[in-house]
Write a protein that holds these residues in place. Structure first.
Motif, PDB file in Angstrom:
ATOM      1  N   VAL A  64       1.831  18.384 -20.855  1.00 47.51           N
ATOM      2  CA  VAL A  64       1.171  19.243 -19.871  1.00 47.51           C
ATOM      3  C   VAL A  64       1.967  20.531 -19.690  1.00 47.51           C
ATOM      4  CG1 VAL A  64       0.520  19.469 -17.429  1.00 47.51           C
ATOM      5  CG2 VAL A  64       0.041  17.337 -18.665  1.00 47.51           C
ATOM      6  N   ARG A  65       3.290  20.413 -19.526  1.00 46.56           N
ATOM      7  CA  ARG A  65       4.124  21.600 -19.288  1.00 46.56           C
ATOM      8  C   ARG A  65       4.001  22.610 -20.425  1.00 46.56           C
ATOM      9  NH1 ARG A  65       5.479  25.739 -18.261  1.00 46.56           N
ATOM     10  NH2 ARG A  65       7.419  26.535 -17.423  1.00 46.56           N
ATOM     11  N   ASN A  66       3.898  22.118 -21.632  1.00 46.96           N
ATOM     12  CA  ASN A  66       3.827  23.028 -22.777  1.00 46.96           C
ATOM     13  C   ASN A  66       2.414  23.485 -23.121  1.00 46.96           C
ATOM     14  OD1 ASN A  66       6.678  23.311 -23.502  1.00 46.96           O
ATOM     15  ND2 ASN A  66       6.561  21.105 -23.778  1.00 46.96           N
ATOM     16  N   ALA A  67       1.416  22.971 -22.409  1.00 48.77           N
ATOM     17  CA  ALA A  67       0.029  23.371 -22.652  1.00 48.77           C
ATOM     18  C   ALA A  67      -0.415  24.525 -21.759  1.00 48.77           C
ATOM     19  CB  ALA A  67      -0.905  22.173 -22.430  1.00 48.77           C
ATOM     20  N   VAL A  68       0.359  24.840 -20.719  1.00 50.06           N
ATOM     21  CA  VAL A  68      -0.075  25.849 -19.750  1.00 50.06           C
ATOM     22  C   VAL A  68      -0.191  27.230 -20.388  1.00 50.06           C
ATOM     23  CG1 VAL A  68       0.840  24.555 -17.789  1.00 50.06           C
ATOM     24  CG2 VAL A  68       2.259  26.310 -18.874  1.00 50.06           C
ATOM     25  N   GLY A 127      -1.765  16.493 -14.822  1.00 47.66           N
ATOM     26  CA  GLY A 127      -1.022  17.374 -13.940  1.00 47.66           C
ATOM     27  C   GLY A 127       0.162  16.636 -13.344  1.00 47.66           C
ATOM     28  N   PHE A 128       1.154  17.411 -12.911  1.00 45.99           N
ATOM     29  CA  PHE A 128       2.329  16.791 -12.299  1.00 45.99           C
ATOM     30  C   PHE A 128       3.006  17.775 -11.351  1.00 45.99           C
ATOM     31  CE2 PHE A 128       4.071  19.021 -15.905  1.00 45.99           C
ATOM     32  CZ  PHE A 128       5.346  19.427 -15.516  1.00 45.99           C
ATOM     33  N   ALA A 129       3.791  17.213 -10.439  1.00 43.83           N
ATOM     34  CA  ALA A 129       4.549  18.005  -9.474  1.00 43.83           C
ATOM     35  C   ALA A 129       5.888  17.321  -9.251  1.00 43.83           C
ATOM     36  CB  ALA A 129       3.788  18.096  -8.152  1.00 43.83           C
ATOM     37  N   ILE A 130       6.950  18.126  -9.130  1.00 44.90           N
ATOM     38  CA  ILE A 130       8.295  17.584  -8.935  1.00 44.90           C
ATOM     39  C   ILE A 130       9.029  18.418  -7.884  1.00 44.90           C
ATOM     40  CG2 ILE A 130      10.523  17.053 -10.004  1.00 44.90           C
ATOM     41  CD1 ILE A 130       9.003  16.862 -12.715  1.00 44.90           C
ATOM     42  N   ALA A 131       9.541  17.739  -6.851  1.00 47.60           N
ATOM     43  CA  ALA A 131      10.336  18.379  -5.808  1.00 47.60           C
ATOM     44  C   ALA A 131      11.805  18.045  -6.015  1.00 47.60           C
ATOM     45  CB  ALA A 131       9.882  17.900  -4.433  1.00 47.60           C
ATOM     46  N   ASP A 132      12.659  19.035  -5.796  1.00 47.92           N
ATOM     47  CA  ASP A 132      14.112  18.898  -5.970  1.00 47.92           C
ATOM     48  C   ASP A 132      14.785  18.950  -4.596  1.00 47.92           C
ATOM     49  OD1 ASP A 132      16.796  19.086  -6.686  1.00 47.92           O
ATOM     50  OD2 ASP A 132      16.611  21.092  -7.543  1.00 47.92           O
ATOM     51  N   ALA A 166       8.603  21.906 -10.270  1.00 45.16           N
ATOM     52  CA  ALA A 166       7.437  22.021 -11.145  1.00 45.16           C
ATOM     53  C   ALA A 166       6.156  21.638 -10.419  1.00 45.16           C
ATOM     54  CB  ALA A 166       7.613  21.107 -12.360  1.00 45.16           C
ATOM     55  N   LEU A 167       5.094  22.356 -10.748  1.00 48.51           N
ATOM     56  CA  LEU A 167       3.723  21.989 -10.382  1.00 48.51           C
ATOM     57  C   LEU A 167       2.849  22.597 -11.468  1.00 48.51           C
ATOM     58  CD1 LEU A 167       1.462  20.854  -8.646  1.00 48.51           C
ATOM     59  CD2 LEU A 167       1.646  22.864  -7.181  1.00 48.51           C
ATOM     60  N   PHE A 168       2.361  21.743 -12.364  1.00 49.90           N
ATOM     61  CA  PHE A 168       1.600  22.222 -13.516  1.00 49.90           C
ATOM     62  C   PHE A 168       0.391  21.339 -13.779  1.00 49.90           C
ATOM     63  CE2 PHE A 168       5.866  23.874 -14.270  1.00 49.90           C
ATOM     64  CZ  PHE A 168       5.586  25.195 -14.574  1.00 49.90           C
ATOM     65  N   LEU A 169      -0.661  21.984 -14.273  1.00 52.70           N
ATOM     66  CA  LEU A 169      -1.886  21.301 -14.680  1.00 52.70           C
ATOM     67  C   LEU A 169      -2.203  21.656 -16.113  1.00 52.70           C
ATOM     68  CD1 LEU A 169      -4.303  22.037 -11.726  1.00 52.70           C
ATOM     69  CD2 LEU A 169      -3.025  19.969 -12.160  1.00 52.70           C
ATOM     70  N   HIS A 170      -2.754  20.695 -16.809  1.00 51.87           N
ATOM     71  CA  HIS A 170      -3.272  21.014 -18.142  1.00 51.87           C
ATOM     72  C   HIS A 170      -4.445  21.977 -17.941  1.00 51.87           C
ATOM     73  CE1 HIS A 170      -5.137  20.656 -22.033  1.00 51.87           C
ATOM     74  NE2 HIS A 170      -3.997  20.110 -22.471  1.00 51.87           N
ATOM     75  N   PRO A 171      -4.536  23.037 -18.734  1.00 47.63           N
ATOM     76  CA  PRO A 171      -5.596  24.041 -18.542  1.00 47.63           C
ATOM     77  C   PRO A 171      -7.018  23.468 -18.554  1.00 47.63           C
ATOM     78  CG  PRO A 171      -3.995  24.817 -20.141  1.00 47.63           C
ATOM     79  CD  PRO A 171      -3.632  23.402 -19.822  1.00 47.63           C
ATOM     80  N   ARG A 231      -2.464  32.978 -11.417  1.00 50.39           N
ATOM     81  CA  ARG A 231      -3.237  32.121 -10.514  1.00 50.39           C
ATOM     82  C   ARG A 231      -2.289  31.346  -9.605  1.00 50.39           C
ATOM     83  NH1 ARG A 231      -5.732  31.165 -15.268  1.00 50.39           N
ATOM     84  NH2 ARG A 231      -5.038  29.010 -15.315  1.00 50.39           N
ATOM     85  N   ALA A 232      -1.113  31.007 -10.119  1.00 47.07           N
ATOM     86  CA  ALA A 232      -0.128  30.292  -9.299  1.00 47.07           C
ATOM     87  C   ALA A 232       0.281  31.143  -8.094  1.00 47.07           C
ATOM     88  CB  ALA A 232       1.085  29.927 -10.141  1.00 47.07           C
ATOM     89  N   GLU A 233       0.499  32.427  -8.304  1.00 44.87           N
ATOM     90  CA  GLU A 233       0.861  33.305  -7.189  1.00 44.87           C
ATOM     91  C   GLU A 233      -0.217  33.241  -6.103  1.00 44.87           C
ATOM     92  OE1 GLU A 233       1.407  37.999  -6.015  1.00 44.87           O
ATOM     93  OE2 GLU A 233       1.354  37.474  -8.137  1.00 44.87           O
ATOM     94  N   SER A 234      -1.472  33.370  -6.494  1.00 46.70           N
ATOM     95  CA  SER A 234      -2.585  33.309  -5.532  1.00 46.70           C
ATOM     96  C   SER A 234      -2.653  31.947  -4.851  1.00 46.70           C
ATOM     97  CB  SER A 234      -3.915  33.578  -6.239  1.00 46.70           C
ATOM     98  OG  SER A 234      -3.913  34.849  -6.812  1.00 46.70           O
ATOM     99  N   PHE A 235      -2.467  30.894  -5.627  1.00 46.85           N
ATOM    100  CA  PHE A 235      -2.502  29.529  -5.108  1.00 46.85           C
ATOM    101  C   PHE A 235      -1.472  29.354  -3.998  1.00 46.85           C
ATOM    102  CE2 PHE A 235      -0.696  25.251  -5.159  1.00 46.85           C
ATOM    103  CZ  PHE A 235      -1.817  24.448  -5.047  1.00 46.85           C
ATOM    104  N   TYR A 236      -0.231  29.770  -4.242  1.00 49.33           N
ATOM    105  CA  TYR A 236       0.828  29.572  -3.255  1.00 49.33           C
ATOM    106  C   TYR A 236       0.596  30.415  -2.006  1.00 49.33           C
ATOM    107  CZ  TYR A 236       3.187  26.846  -6.791  1.00 49.33           C
ATOM    108  OH  TYR A 236       3.490  25.881  -7.719  1.00 49.33           O
TER     109      TYR A 236
END
Length: 148
Positions: free
Chosen positions: A17-21, A58-63, A71-76, A112-117
């Motif tokens: 997923v991370r490499n498909a964005v 999709g996945f999300a990871i909090a540190d 990370a917060l990524f979705l397959h396109p 799109r991530a900027e708008s999303f946040y």
């Protein structure tokens, strides 16, 4: 569609997923290793995945260590279905339940991530490096945003 905590066996599909964005791509995919994923998922914080028909989309990871969203990524192929929003909400509800007061992340300009946040209540606080915006979200802002 299943949302659940990430397991060690998920790392290979998380990397797919991370490499498909199409936005916020890695200049070199080797920069984020399976070991990095394992560390952020199980030593530094926690992660969640969305699975459809046994495939992670999709996945999300909090540190918790650096108080950021790693990370917060979705397959396109699975964008605009509410998956990112659900992963975001699950992750932040957990993050703030850990006694944390503020979290940060960065993302590329004009994405799109900027708008999303921005829509999710994150506040721009400056630059991260020269090519990304730094956002912060406080526990109070999160609570107030979710009341709306």
């Amino acid at each position: 569609m299943i949302f659940r905590e990430a397991h060690i066996d998920d790392i290979q599909q998380i990397q797919v997923v991370r490499n498909a964005v199409k936005e916020n791509t890695l200049s070199n995919p080797a920069l984020v290793t399976d070991k990095d994923c394992e560390e952020f998922l199980f030593e530094r914080g926690k992660g969640w995945v969305c699975e459809i028909e046994k495939t992670i989309v999709g996945f999300a990871i909090a540190d918790l260590k650096d108080d950021n969203i790693w990370a917060l990524f979705l397959h396109p192929d699975f964008e605009k279905q509410g998956i990112g929003k659900e992963l975001h909400n699950i992750m932040l509800n957990w993050y703030f339940s850990q006694g944390k007061e503020k979290v940060w992340l960065s993302t590329a300009f004009n994405t799109r991530a900027e708008s999303f946040y921005r829509k999710a209540g994150w506040k721009e606080v400056g630059l991260y490096g020269t090519k990304e915006i730094k956002f912060e979200l406080t526990h109070n802002d999160w609570l107030n945003h979710n009341k709306q």
